[in-house]
Design an enzyme around this catalytic site. Structure first.
Site, PDB file in Angstrom:
ATOM      1  N   GLU A 105      -4.724  -8.949   0.706  1.00  0.00           N
ATOM      2  CA  GLU A 105      -5.435  -8.677   1.960  1.00  0.00           C
ATOM      3  C   GLU A 105      -6.914  -8.521   1.670  1.00  0.00           C
ATOM      4  O   GLU A 105      -7.305  -7.867   0.689  1.00  0.00           O
ATOM      5  CB  GLU A 105      -4.966  -7.368   2.626  1.00  0.00           C
ATOM      6  CG  GLU A 105      -3.621  -7.429   3.291  1.00  0.00           C
ATOM      7  CD  GLU A 105      -3.237  -6.111   3.973  1.00  0.00           C
ATOM      8  OE1 GLU A 105      -4.141  -5.337   4.357  1.00  0.00           O
ATOM      9  OE2 GLU A 105      -2.029  -5.868   4.092  1.00  0.00           O
ATOM     10  N   GLU A 137       0.809  -1.220   0.000  1.00  0.00           N
ATOM     11  CA  GLU A 137       0.000   0.000   0.000  1.00  0.00           C
ATOM     12  C   GLU A 137       0.846   1.276   0.000  1.00  0.00           C
ATOM     13  O   GLU A 137       0.792   2.072   0.960  1.00  0.00           O
ATOM     14  CB  GLU A 137      -0.959   0.003   1.192  1.00  0.00           C
ATOM     15  CG  GLU A 137      -1.862  -1.213   1.251  1.00  0.00           C
ATOM     16  CD  GLU A 137      -2.843  -1.199   2.440  1.00  0.00           C
ATOM     17  OE1 GLU A 137      -2.790  -0.261   3.243  1.00  0.00           O
ATOM     18  OE2 GLU A 137      -3.660  -2.129   2.533  1.00  0.00           O
TER      19      GLU A 137
HETATM   20  O1  IFM Z   1      -3.878  -3.469   9.197  1.00  0.00           O
HETATM   21  C1  IFM Z   1      -3.876  -2.940   7.925  1.00  0.00           C
HETATM   22  C2  IFM Z   1      -2.680  -3.418   7.143  1.00  0.00           C
HETATM   23  O2  IFM Z   1      -1.486  -3.109   7.781  1.00  0.00           O
HETATM   24  C3  IFM Z   1      -2.659  -2.784   5.775  1.00  0.00           C
HETATM   25  N1  IFM Z   1      -3.914  -2.949   5.111  1.00  0.00           N
HETATM   26  C4  IFM Z   1      -5.113  -2.630   5.829  1.00  0.00           C
HETATM   27  C5  IFM Z   1      -5.121  -3.335   7.166  1.00  0.00           C
HETATM   28  C6  IFM Z   1      -6.422  -3.001   7.929  1.00  0.00           C
HETATM   29  O3  IFM Z   1      -6.503  -1.630   8.158  1.00  0.00           O
END
Ligand code: IFM
Length: 450
Positions: free
Chosen positions: A354, A164
């Site tokens: 994710e 990200e």
């Molecule tokens: O916890 C975070 C992660 O570190 C990066 N993506 C989003 C998740 C939830 O906010």
């Protein structure tokens, strides 16, 4: 049964600062999150990752737990400051040894490692030099990446450069809610460029010194953006928000250019003097996969209120159900994103690196956690994934965020994303209902229909 492709990879994900703890052990250096957590008012209740889930010491039992849940692949990140506590000095063997032990343990348990190089915990030493706004950091990153490619390339085949980068640059340098906490949009633009340049340089180094059969990609957090209504103004706002969050990162890494409309819009903030000739070619390196972090959608109209008002964009709620983060739930946004990749960016293999949800979990009297809301969230997003695959999307795997409850950045320990509950007092792990359900999904390579 909703059956997934036979080579589909089922995983879980975490990141170093969120779970490891042991921030002062075995020579680890200070990261920007260690520093940020100490700033008054930045993190809920002044919490930090000093202990977190104590995974640094409990990794063996955590891996065994994953094994017991049928997890096939584990996406984790390396703390840069364990490897290079001082960026100008030689690497720290003890830091490397931890990841060697972790990877060996994963392999012994037949869990394939997926290593992310940068999940936000930049060395504070580099922040003192300007962090991602300093072009030199791209060289430090390449050196760190190359070292790990050489040291772990024989045992780790799946690699991610950044997690990200939009959050790193925008939330770290413009909205200021993440480390290092600056509030200048121009810094975001500069930092985002250097993050992508560092990505490109690392991918190039991977081809030179990395494992021959290894794969490398980047993970982007995409919010599919929809206009609040049919007006031209709302459609325009949706184009801008999509450009700001999604295309600003997708286009350089997958097409080799910045989106023209955004360059035009951003002229009011910068003259882009930090972009050097040839940079876009360096950024645009062939990747083996794209990582997608998907949680929610954005719905927007034209307006000046709220976080994106300075871009003429107002984000609105639509009344959809929300998770404990206040994020609206819309699995179709995942479907749309996966098909959009195919349509706009070619047939690059995609891993959902994710997806998951925070809920206000309750521990029942018998000690169980009946997180039905999370289970439904995951089930609905997996169904959307399968539909996208059926409609032609090239999705290779799914990594549930997160293996266990952990340090949720500025929210501290108040938001639980895990499929395994962590009692932070005792460090006891308890798989939640979702974990057992996911175990069955993996065993069946599919979802049983009611
Ligand atoms: O916890 C975070 C992660 O570190 C990066 N993506 C989003 C998740 C939830 O906010």
């Amino acid at each position: 049964m909703i059956q997934f492709p036979k080579d589909f990879v089922w995983g879980t994900a975490t990141s170093s600062y969120q779970i490891e703890g042991a921030t002062k052990e075995d020579g680890r250096g200070e990261s920007i999150w260690d520093r940020f957590c100490k700033l008054p008012g930045k993190v809920r209740n002044g919490e930090n990752g000093d202990v977190a889930c104590n995974h640094y010491h409990l990794y063996e039992s955590d891996v065994k737990l994953m094994k017991s849940l049928n997890i096939q692949s584990y996406r984790f990140s390396v703390a840069w400051t364990r490897i290079f506590p001082k960026c100008t000095e030689k690497p720290n063997q003890k830091g490397l040894d931890f990841y060697k032990r972790l990877v060996d343990c994963l392999l012994e348990n037949k869990i394939s490692p997926f290593l992310t190089l940068n999940h936000w915990d930049l060395p504070q030493e580099l922040q003192d030099k300007g962090g991602w706004t300093n072009r030199d950091v791209t060289d430090y990153f390449t050196e760190y990446a190359s070292y790990l490619f050489q040291e772990l390339g024989d045992v780790v085949h799946k690699w991610g450069t950044h997690n990200e980068p939009m959050v790193v640059s925008y939330k770290g340098y413009s909205s200021g809610v993440s480390a290092p906490g600056y509030t200048d949009f121009r810094l975001h633009l500069k930092a985002s460029h250097h993050l992508m340049l560092a990505h490109g340089k690392a991918v190039k180094a991977f081809r030179e010194v990395g494992p021959e059969n290894g794969e490398i990609g980047i993970t982007l957090n995409i919010d599919p953006t929809y206009p609040a209504d049919n007006t031209i103004e709302s459609e325009n706002a949706a184009r801008i928000k999509d450009g700001f969050q999604n295309r600003w990162f997708l286009d350089p890494v997958l097409k080799g250019y910045y989106p023209k409309d955004m360059l035009e819009l951003y002229k009011q903030f910068t003259d882009f003097d930090y972009i050097e000739e040839g940079d876009l070619t360096k950024i645009f390196q062939p990747m083996d996969f794209l990582g997608l972090n998907y949680y929610s959608i954005a719905t927007v109209k034209q307006g000046t209120a709220g976080e994106f008002g300075f871009l003429g964009v107002e984000q609105v709620k639509t009344g959809r159900p929300e998770t404990f983060m206040g994020w609206e739930i819309e699995p179709k946004g995942l479907y749309d994103t996966l098909l959009r990749f195919k349509q706009d960016y070619g047939d690059i293999p995609v891993y959902i690196t994710e997806n998951g949800a925070a809920y206000d979990d309750k521990v029942e009297e018998d000690g169980s956690i009946q997180d039905e809301d999370r289970r439904i969230y995951v089930e609905d997003h997996l169904k959307a994934t399968k539909k996208a695959i059926d409609d032609g999307a090239n999705v290779k795997g799914y990594y549930l965020w997160s293996l266990m409850d952990n340090f949720e950045w500025r929210y501290g320990y108040s938001k639980r994303f895990g499929i395994v509950h962590v009692d932070y007092e005792t460090q006891k792990r308890t798989p939640k209902k979702t974990a057992y359900w996911y175990k069955q999904v993996i065993e069946d390579n599919g979802i049983k229909e009611e």
